[in-house]
Design a protein around this motif. Structure first.
Motif: not given
Length: 221
Positions: A40-50
């Motif tokens: 994920p990148d951008g907004e998606a990455a910020a919303n992800l809990n890895a």
């Protein structure tokens, strides 16, 4: 199957699932062998809990094309297990239920039409389609996603080499998750089991019935 912009989210949800087929789909037809980095990148990455739950910080919605048996209900989203998964993961799934007797036709139409759901779940996608649409870039390869976000599933692949061999297509990529039941979990292997509610056993001060006579006594009480 998952559209490219959401594929990592649905792949993460697949890790939570106990069983079923989930293959990533791309919303872009790149027609080639190469695919972009699945991370994920951008907004998606910020919303992800890895790691851990919920999978995403802010709720998202996905649509699953799903095979349905006649004995299943018509609203998977309203079943307890999927309600719990939604609460745990912050991912709300809408199931497009297709009776198994019409599944092949409807699945082929969905793939040919290009208007893909976010995932195909329990959709009986044959290996030939996984290879064909994987090579086209319609299905996203899951190898890197499994390495990054699916430690439990990755361990299964290491524990059962034949499982990984069966999932890996000739191009070396994995495009789907399998149905996998522990051989020790007999109720899943022998058909519809009988269940006894532990709370009732406790209130009746009874142990779990082990014979037909004990089961009869339990029913009488």
């Amino acid at each position: 199957m998952l559209m490219r912009k959401k594929r990592w989210k649905a792949a993460a949800l697949a890790v939570v699932m106990a069983a079923g087929l989930l293959s990533a789909c791309s919303g872009e037809q790149n027609g080639g062998e190469g695919q972009s980095d699945p991370s994920p990148d951008g907004e998606a990455a910020a919303n992800l809990n890895a790691t851990g739950m919920p999978i995403v910080k802010e709720p998202i919605s996905l649509t699953f094309f799903t095979g349905k048996a006649p004995t299943n209900g018509n609203k998977f989203e309203e079943t307890l297990v999927w309600k719990e998964y939604a609460k745990m993961s912050n991912i709300n799934v809408t199931f497009q239920l297709v009776p198994f007797e019409n599944l092949t036709e409807k699945r082929n139409l969905a793939l040919a039409g290009g208007d893909y759901p976010d995932a195909f779940y329990s959709a009986r996608v044959p290996a030939s389609d996984l290879m064909k649409y994987g090579a086209q870039g319609t299905f996203v390869k899951l190898n890197d996603l499994i390495d990054q976000y699916a430690p439990n599933f990755k361990k299964l692949l290491e524990t059962y080499p034949d499982l990984k061999k069966g999932l890996t297509m000739p191009d070396g990529n994995i495009y789907s998750f399998p149905s996998f039941y522990s051989p020790d979990f007999l109720p899943m292997l022998i058909g519809t089991p009988l269940w006894v509610k532990q709370e009732w056993l406790d209130k009746l001060n009874m142990k779990e019935p082990a014979t037909t006579e004990e089961f009869y006594a339990y029913l009488k009480k």
